[in-house]
Write a protein that holds these residues in place. Sequence first.
Motif, PDB file in Angstrom:
ATOM      1  N   ILE A 370       2.541  12.759   0.459  1.00 20.27           N
ATOM      2  CA  ILE A 370       1.904  11.615  -0.195  1.00 20.27           C
ATOM      3  C   ILE A 370       0.854  11.015   0.719  1.00 20.27           C
ATOM      4  N   ASP A 371      -0.169  10.464   0.148  1.00 18.27           N
ATOM      5  CA  ASP A 371      -1.263   9.866   0.905  1.00 18.27           C
ATOM      6  C   ASP A 371      -0.807   8.570   1.550  1.00 18.27           C
ATOM      7  N   GLN A 372      -1.487   8.203   2.636  1.00 16.25           N
ATOM      8  CA  GLN A 372      -1.079   7.035   3.416  1.00 16.25           C
ATOM      9  C   GLN A 372      -1.193   5.727   2.633  1.00 16.25           C
ATOM     10  N   TYR A 373      -2.036   5.672   1.620  1.00 21.20           N
ATOM     11  CA  TYR A 373      -2.222   4.431   0.871  1.00 21.20           C
ATOM     12  C   TYR A 373      -0.982   4.053   0.061  1.00 21.20           C
ATOM     13  N   ALA A 374      -0.072   4.952  -0.112  1.00 20.56           N
ATOM     14  CA  ALA A 374       1.143   4.648  -0.877  1.00 20.56           C
ATOM     15  C   ALA A 374       2.310   4.257   0.029  1.00 20.56           C
ATOM     16  N   ASP A 375       2.056   4.056   1.330  1.00 29.89           N
ATOM     17  CA  ASP A 375       3.134   3.749   2.275  1.00 29.89           C
ATOM     18  C   ASP A 375       3.941   2.528   1.851  1.00 29.89           C
ATOM     19  N   ALA A 376       3.234   1.472   1.463  1.00 32.08           N
ATOM     20  CA  ALA A 376       3.932   0.243   1.085  1.00 32.08           C
ATOM     21  C   ALA A 376       4.836   0.469  -0.117  1.00 32.08           C
ATOM     22  N   PHE A 377       4.339   1.231  -1.077  1.00 30.31           N
ATOM     23  CA  PHE A 377       5.142   1.529  -2.267  1.00 30.31           C
ATOM     24  C   PHE A 377       6.353   2.381  -1.907  1.00 30.31           C
ATOM     25  N   LEU A 378       6.154   3.357  -1.028  1.00 29.26           N
ATOM     26  CA  LEU A 378       7.244   4.252  -0.636  1.00 29.26           C
ATOM     27  C   LEU A 378       8.382   3.498   0.043  1.00 29.26           C
TER      28      LEU A 378
END
Length: 624
Positions: A370-378
Motif C-alpha cells: 500500500i502507498d504511504q498516503y494510506a498510513d493513517a487509515f491503515l
Amino acid sequence: MSQLEKKAGLLRRTSSSKKPLKEKVVLMYDEIFAKEDPAKNNPRFWDELFLMKVNLEYLESKLESVDGEEVQRIQDNINSLFHHCVQALGEEHQIKVVNALQTLCALFRGVHQKNKSTSGFDIINMLMGFDKAEQRMKDLMERLDSLLCGDGSESLKSLCLKLLLCLVTVTDNISQNTILEYVMINSIFEAILQILSDVSSRGQHGYDAVVLLALLVNYRKYESVNPYIVKLSIVDDEPTLDVSISLLTVQYKDKEEEHQGGFFSTLTSMVGSMFIADADEKLSVQTNEAILLALYEAVHLNRNFITVLAQSHPEMDIPTTPTTPTPTTPTTPLGTTPPSLDMMNNPELPLDPNLQTSNLLITFLKYASIDQYADAFLHDDNMNFRVNLHRMVSFWLLEDTLHRKKAVDKNIPSRPLVCAVLDLMVEFIVTHMMKDFPMDLYLRCVQIIHKLLCYQKKCRIRLHYTWRELWSALINLLKFLLSNETTLLAKHNIFHLALLVVNLFNMFITYGDTFLPTSNSYDELYYEIVRMHQVFDNLYCMVLRVSTNTGQWKEAASKVTHALINVRAIVNHFNPKIESYAAVNHISQLSEEQVRSISLNVRKNVSLNTLSQDILLKEFSTIS
C-alpha cells in the motif's frame, strides 16, 4: 475426415475418380483470391458471403499462403472484403454481424502472420488501401463502439472485444502495430468504461475489457500522447477502478480451490515443498500477468486510485440464523455481501464479532502492498477489519513455520488494516525462499516493513501485533541467505538484503520502546535473538570473512558487520547469564519463561552501541 481436409473445407470423401466437394463458403473465398472481382458476375456475392458460416482456418491459411506478386494481384479484392466486413457490422441481421466480426479477425491475423517483416504501412495498404484506411478504420471503430454500448446480445459484445484484442495483439511488440494509430484517433475508451461500470456487463466482459484497456494504455506510452492514458488518469468511478482487483481476487480464489484436494494432493504438496524450489519450478498458484498489468496501470496512472482505495464504503456479511444444511448453489464469498437497507440506515455499525466486513482496500491488501498516503487509515484503531489472506505452505523453514496451515483461519480477530499488511509481508517472506530468488521483491517487502515501523515510531503507535512471527520470518530469511551463499551471490548482492533485515532488528532494539505494545514484547524480542543466536553468529562470521578480503562485496559486507553490533551485544551479554543461571540451578535446558525472566535484568544492564535514527533511515533512502 482428416485435419487437412477439414482445413480445406472439404465436405466428404467421394470415389477416387472424383474430387472431394468443398463448402460453398470455401468456394467463395477462392473467388476472392482470384484476380477478378467476385461481385462482377454475382451482385449479391457479399450479402451471401456473410450469411455463410466462417471457415477461419481456411481463410487464414489462404492469406498466409499468398506471395508478393499475388498480394498485388488480389489486393483490390482483399480491400473490398475488409470494406464489406465493416459495412456488415451495421446490419440488423445478427448472423451477418457475427460472421463479419470473425472474418475481420481472420483478416487481421492472416495478413500479419504472412507479413511479419513487412512495414505497418504496407500491411494497412494490403488490408484496406492506404488512401482509404482512415475512413475505413473510422467506420470500423464507430460500429464497434455502437455494438459495445448498444442493447445487443452479450455474445455479440464478447465477439467485439475479441476482435479488438485480436487487432491489438497481432504483433509481438504492441508499439510496432501501426494500425493502432487509428484506434488512438477513434477512441473506444468510453465504451470500455461503460462495460466496467455496469455490474452485469462487468461480470461477463470485465476480464477482456480490462486486458484490452491495459494493452491500449501501453501503445507507444513513452513516445507520444496516448489518449487512453490521459482518460484513464482522470477516472474517478469506484466500480471501474475496483474491477481489476476483483478479477484478480476471483481468479486466485478459483485457482486455490482447484488445487485443494484430498489426502494424496496434500501429501504430494508436502513432499514437493520439502526441498528448495529449483529455478525452473513454478509456484502452484500462478498469477495472471494481464490482470496484474491492468492493476499496475490503474495504480500508476490514475490519480484517484488511492483516494478511492482508502475511502471505499465497507461491505458487510450479515450472519443469519443457522438452518439445517441442504444442498444449494454456492453462497456469496465471505465479506462480499452488500449490507441490508436497515444496516445502511443505522448510524452505528454493530460490534458483532461474527460480522464480516470488507471493502476495496481489504481486497487490494490480499495481493499488493500500500502507498504511504494510506498510513493513517491503515493504523486507525477505529477502522478494524477481519482480513483472511490466502496462505501457501512452505516446508523448508525451521520448526517455527514447519506446521503452517494453508486453510484460512476462521477466528481471525478484527484489527487495524496494517496488521493485514504485515501478515502479507510475513507470508511473502516465508513462502518465496527458492533458488530462483526474487531479490527485488524481497527488498520491497523489507522496505515496506521499515516504512510502517517508521510511521509507528513517529506517531508512537503501539500496535498489538504478533511481532514474534515477523522476527522469526526475518531470522529464517537470514538463515536461507547463509545456506545458499554461493548460489545467490552469483546473481545478487545478498549483503544489501541482509543489511536491511539486520537494521529492522536495530529498529526494534533501539526504538522499540516507542512502538512495541508492552515491555514483554522486548523480552520476546531478546528471547528470539538469543534463541536463534547461531544464525547471527554465522552471519557475522560470513560478512567478516568477506569484508577482510579484497573482492566485489567487501564494502557491502563491512556494512553488515557494523550493523550487527547491537544484536551481538545482546547475545554476548545474554548467553553467559543463561549458562550461569543453568549451572547454579543445575538445569540442563531452560524453558522460555525462565529465559524471558532473565531478560528483565539484561535489558537494564546491557550496553548497546545504538545506531541513530538518521543512520537507519539512510540505509533505506532508496525506498520508492
